[in-house]
Design a protein around this motif. Structure first.
Motif, PDB file in Angstrom:
ATOM      1  N   ARG A   1       0.475  -6.081  11.975  1.00  0.00           N
ATOM      2  CA  ARG A   1       1.097  -6.595  10.751  1.00  0.00           C
ATOM      3  C   ARG A   1       2.267  -7.479  11.136  1.00  0.00           C
ATOM      4  NH1 ARG A   1      -2.911  -6.146   7.842  1.00  0.00           N
ATOM      5  NH2 ARG A   1      -3.574  -4.083   7.218  1.00  0.00           N
ATOM      6  N   GLY A   2       2.313  -8.666  10.587  1.00  0.00           N
ATOM      7  CA  GLY A   2       3.400  -9.592  10.878  1.00  0.00           C
ATOM      8  C   GLY A   2       3.201 -10.298  12.203  1.00  0.00           C
ATOM      9  N   ALA A   3       4.274 -10.909  12.691  1.00  0.00           N
ATOM     10  CA  ALA A   3       4.190 -11.741  13.900  1.00  0.00           C
ATOM     11  C   ALA A   3       4.794 -11.084  15.129  1.00  0.00           C
ATOM     12  CB  ALA A   3       4.882 -13.074  13.643  1.00  0.00           C
ATOM     13  N   GLY A   4       5.205  -9.840  15.042  1.00  0.00           N
ATOM     14  CA  GLY A   4       5.893  -9.196  16.165  1.00  0.00           C
ATOM     15  C   GLY A   4       5.016  -8.275  16.978  1.00  0.00           C
ATOM     16  N   ASN A   5       3.817  -8.747  17.339  1.00  0.00           N
ATOM     17  CA  ASN A   5       2.864  -7.908  18.058  1.00  0.00           C
ATOM     18  C   ASN A   5       2.376  -8.606  19.321  1.00  0.00           C
ATOM     19  OD1 ASN A   5       2.262  -5.612  15.990  1.00  0.00           O
ATOM     20  ND2 ASN A   5       2.232  -7.496  14.808  1.00  0.00           N
ATOM     21  N   PRO A   6       3.192  -8.674  20.357  1.00  0.00           N
ATOM     22  CA  PRO A   6       2.763  -9.366  21.578  1.00  0.00           C
ATOM     23  C   PRO A   6       1.869  -8.506  22.463  1.00  0.00           C
ATOM     24  CG  PRO A   6       5.015  -8.613  21.804  1.00  0.00           C
ATOM     25  CD  PRO A   6       4.592  -8.266  20.405  1.00  0.00           C
ATOM     26  N   CYS A   7       0.773  -9.090  22.903  1.00  0.00           N
ATOM     27  CA  CYS A   7      -0.100  -8.426  23.863  1.00  0.00           C
ATOM     28  C   CYS A   7       0.545  -8.549  25.239  1.00  0.00           C
ATOM     29  CB  CYS A   7      -1.484  -9.083  23.864  1.00  0.00           C
ATOM     30  SG  CYS A   7      -2.597  -8.429  25.134  1.00  0.00           S
ATOM     31  N   ARG A   8       0.692  -7.448  25.956  1.00  0.00           N
ATOM     32  CA  ARG A   8       1.355  -7.482  27.257  1.00  0.00           C
ATOM     33  C   ARG A   8       0.428  -7.883  28.386  1.00  0.00           C
ATOM     34  NH1 ARG A   8       4.092  -5.412  23.413  1.00  0.00           N
ATOM     35  NH2 ARG A   8       6.339  -5.204  23.700  1.00  0.00           N
ATOM     36  N   HIS A   9      -0.817  -8.178  28.080  1.00  0.00           N
ATOM     37  CA  HIS A   9      -1.750  -8.659  29.095  1.00  0.00           C
ATOM     38  C   HIS A   9      -1.812 -10.186  29.073  1.00  0.00           C
ATOM     39  CE1 HIS A   9      -5.957  -9.467  30.619  1.00  0.00           C
ATOM     40  NE2 HIS A   9      -5.384  -8.856  31.641  1.00  0.00           N
ATOM     41  N   CYS A  10      -2.097 -10.781  27.917  1.00  0.00           N
ATOM     42  CA  CYS A  10      -2.200 -12.248  27.833  1.00  0.00           C
ATOM     43  C   CYS A  10      -0.872 -12.889  27.431  1.00  0.00           C
ATOM     44  CB  CYS A  10      -3.304 -12.659  26.860  1.00  0.00           C
ATOM     45  SG  CYS A  10      -2.964 -12.303  25.121  1.00  0.00           S
ATOM     46  N   LEU A  11       0.099 -12.087  27.027  1.00  0.00           N
ATOM     47  CA  LEU A  11       1.422 -12.524  26.577  1.00  0.00           C
ATOM     48  C   LEU A  11       1.348 -13.479  25.390  1.00  0.00           C
ATOM     49  CD1 LEU A  11       3.489 -12.890  29.884  1.00  0.00           C
ATOM     50  CD2 LEU A  11       3.052 -10.864  28.481  1.00  0.00           C
ATOM     51  N   GLN A  12       0.321 -13.317  24.566  1.00  0.00           N
ATOM     52  CA  GLN A  12       0.203 -14.060  23.322  1.00  0.00           C
ATOM     53  C   GLN A  12       0.387 -13.077  22.169  1.00  0.00           C
ATOM     54  OE1 GLN A  12       0.015 -17.465  23.470  1.00  0.00           O
ATOM     55  NE2 GLN A  12       0.251 -16.972  25.639  1.00  0.00           N
TER      56      GLN A  12
ATOM     57  N   ILE B   1      -0.560 -11.094  18.921  1.00  0.00           N
ATOM     58  CA  ILE B   1      -1.768 -10.576  18.287  1.00  0.00           C
ATOM     59  C   ILE B   1      -1.716 -10.996  16.822  1.00  0.00           C
ATOM     60  CG2 ILE B   1      -3.077  -8.501  17.697  1.00  0.00           C
ATOM     61  CD1 ILE B   1      -1.687  -7.183  20.193  1.00  0.00           C
ATOM     62  N   ALA B   2      -2.770 -11.627  16.349  1.00  0.00           N
ATOM     63  CA  ALA B   2      -2.794 -12.184  14.994  1.00  0.00           C
ATOM     64  C   ALA B   2      -2.669 -11.086  13.938  1.00  0.00           C
ATOM     65  CB  ALA B   2      -4.076 -12.973  14.775  1.00  0.00           C
ATOM     66  N   ASP B   3      -1.957 -11.401  12.882  1.00  0.00           N
ATOM     67  CA  ASP B   3      -1.816 -10.508  11.744  1.00  0.00           C
ATOM     68  C   ASP B   3      -3.211 -10.113  11.257  1.00  0.00           C
ATOM     69  OD1 ASP B   3      -0.263  -9.215   9.662  1.00  0.00           O
ATOM     70  OD2 ASP B   3      -0.985 -10.773   8.314  1.00  0.00           O
ATOM     71  N   GLY B   4      -3.447  -8.830  11.114  1.00  0.00           N
ATOM     72  CA  GLY B   4      -4.738  -8.328  10.656  1.00  0.00           C
ATOM     73  C   GLY B   4      -5.701  -7.953  11.760  1.00  0.00           C
ATOM     74  N   ASP B   5      -5.462  -8.411  12.987  1.00  0.00           N
ATOM     75  CA  ASP B   5      -6.317  -8.030  14.112  1.00  0.00           C
ATOM     76  C   ASP B   5      -5.983  -6.609  14.563  1.00  0.00           C
ATOM     77  OD1 ASP B   5      -7.521 -10.495  14.108  1.00  0.00           O
ATOM     78  OD2 ASP B   5      -6.690 -11.161  16.031  1.00  0.00           O
ATOM     79  N   THR B   6      -6.914  -5.992  15.253  1.00  0.00           N
ATOM     80  CA  THR B   6      -6.674  -4.651  15.771  1.00  0.00           C
ATOM     81  C   THR B   6      -5.958  -4.745  17.113  1.00  0.00           C
ATOM     82  OG1 THR B   6      -8.654  -3.846  14.670  1.00  0.00           O
ATOM     83  CG2 THR B   6      -7.736  -2.453  16.394  1.00  0.00           C
ATOM     84  N   LYS B   7      -4.946  -3.926  17.254  1.00  0.00           N
ATOM     85  CA  LYS B   7      -4.191  -3.847  18.506  1.00  0.00           C
ATOM     86  C   LYS B   7      -4.266  -2.416  19.008  1.00  0.00           C
ATOM     87  CE  LYS B   7       0.139  -2.761  16.148  1.00  0.00           C
ATOM     88  NZ  LYS B   7       1.508  -3.189  15.841  1.00  0.00           N
ATOM     89  N   LEU B   8      -3.977  -2.245  20.277  1.00  0.00           N
ATOM     90  CA  LEU B   8      -3.821  -0.926  20.856  1.00  0.00           C
ATOM     91  C   LEU B   8      -2.335  -0.677  21.053  1.00  0.00           C
ATOM     92  CD1 LEU B   8      -6.673  -0.913  23.526  1.00  0.00           C
ATOM     93  CD2 LEU B   8      -6.711   0.035  21.195  1.00  0.00           C
ATOM     94  N   VAL B   9      -1.878   0.495  20.709  1.00  0.00           N
ATOM     95  CA  VAL B   9      -0.486   0.906  20.871  1.00  0.00           C
ATOM     96  C   VAL B   9      -0.482   2.030  21.898  1.00  0.00           C
ATOM     97  CG1 VAL B   9       1.589   1.759  19.713  1.00  0.00           C
ATOM     98  CG2 VAL B   9      -0.071   0.354  18.435  1.00  0.00           C
ATOM     99  N   LEU B  10       0.369   1.890  22.907  1.00  0.00           N
ATOM    100  CA  LEU B  10       0.365   2.871  23.995  1.00  0.00           C
ATOM    101  C   LEU B  10       1.695   2.901  24.721  1.00  0.00           C
ATOM    102  CD1 LEU B  10      -0.453   1.193  27.100  1.00  0.00           C
ATOM    103  CD2 LEU B  10      -1.866   0.326  25.232  1.00  0.00           C
ATOM    104  N   ALA B  11       1.891   3.951  25.482  1.00  0.00           N
ATOM    105  CA  ALA B  11       3.072   4.060  26.344  1.00  0.00           C
ATOM    106  C   ALA B  11       2.733   3.393  27.677  1.00  0.00           C
ATOM    107  CB  ALA B  11       3.440   5.519  26.564  1.00  0.00           C
ATOM    108  N   TYR B  12       3.649   2.532  28.134  1.00  0.00           N
ATOM    109  CA  TYR B  12       3.395   1.801  29.382  1.00  0.00           C
ATOM    110  C   TYR B  12       4.561   1.977  30.333  1.00  0.00           C
ATOM    111  CZ  TYR B  12       2.225  -1.960  32.589  1.00  0.00           C
ATOM    112  OH  TYR B  12       1.909  -2.675  33.719  1.00  0.00           O
TER     113      TYR B  12
END
Length: 163
Positions: free
Chosen positions: A43-54, A56-67
């Motif tokens: 949701r929103g624009a604050g969802n950076p993927c830590r693999h591709c560093l792009q 994640i689009a609003d509405g797309d599915t993301k994975l949330v995890l401890a790293y």
């Protein structure tokens, strides 16, 4: 005739988390706390993927995890929440920070030595537009092996090394 300084700072190597680790997490492998990643809708624009560093689009599915961006637990091996694209993406491995990092304000940067311990004198809180300059300054130290960039919430963003 005036002398000019043609020496540019050395290039940076900016890397997302290793592909093998991202793939294992996408297959349901355990995160840094031994738990499987949680699928959630971005949701929103604050969802950076830590693999591709792009982002994640609003509405797309993301994975949330401890790293934990360190090979083994030790006193300076911070662990925190991160996001990954649920589907495969290409690892970021480039000589510049992603453009959207300019909006990562404030950001935390700190250097680590060859033993993965924080070099305390390097810790800084900077504006996103100052990240490259801060990384160059920290990496100019002989006792620093690499730099981590983190969000204002202390979430790992990426690793930066000398080019």
């Amino acid at each position: 005739m005036t002398a000019t300084n043609d020496t540019a700072p050395p290039k940076l190597i900016v890397r997302g988390i290793p592909t093998e680790h991202a793939q294992a997490l996408r297959r349901g492998g355990p995160d840094a706390h031994g738990q499987p990643p949680i699928a959630a809708v971005a949701r929103g624009a604050g969802n950076p993927c830590r693999h591709c560093l792009q982002l994640i689009a609003d509405g797309d599915t993301k994975l949330v995890l401890a790293y934990r961006p360190f090979g083994v637990p030790q006193p300076y091996a911070e662990t925190g929440p991160v996001f990954l694209h649920q589907t495969a993406c290409a690892r970021y491995d480039a000589d510049a920070l992603p453009a959207w990092f300019a909006h990562l304000t404030p950001a935390l940067v700190r250097g680590y030595d060859a033993n993965d311990w924080i070099v305390y004198e390097t810790g800084r809180v900077v504006a996103g537009t100052e990240l490259a300059e801060a990384c160059h300054a920290i990496l100019a130290r002989d006792d620093v092996a690499y730099v981590h960039i983190r969000s204002r919430f202390n979430c790992f963003q990426c690793r930066v090394e000398r080019g």
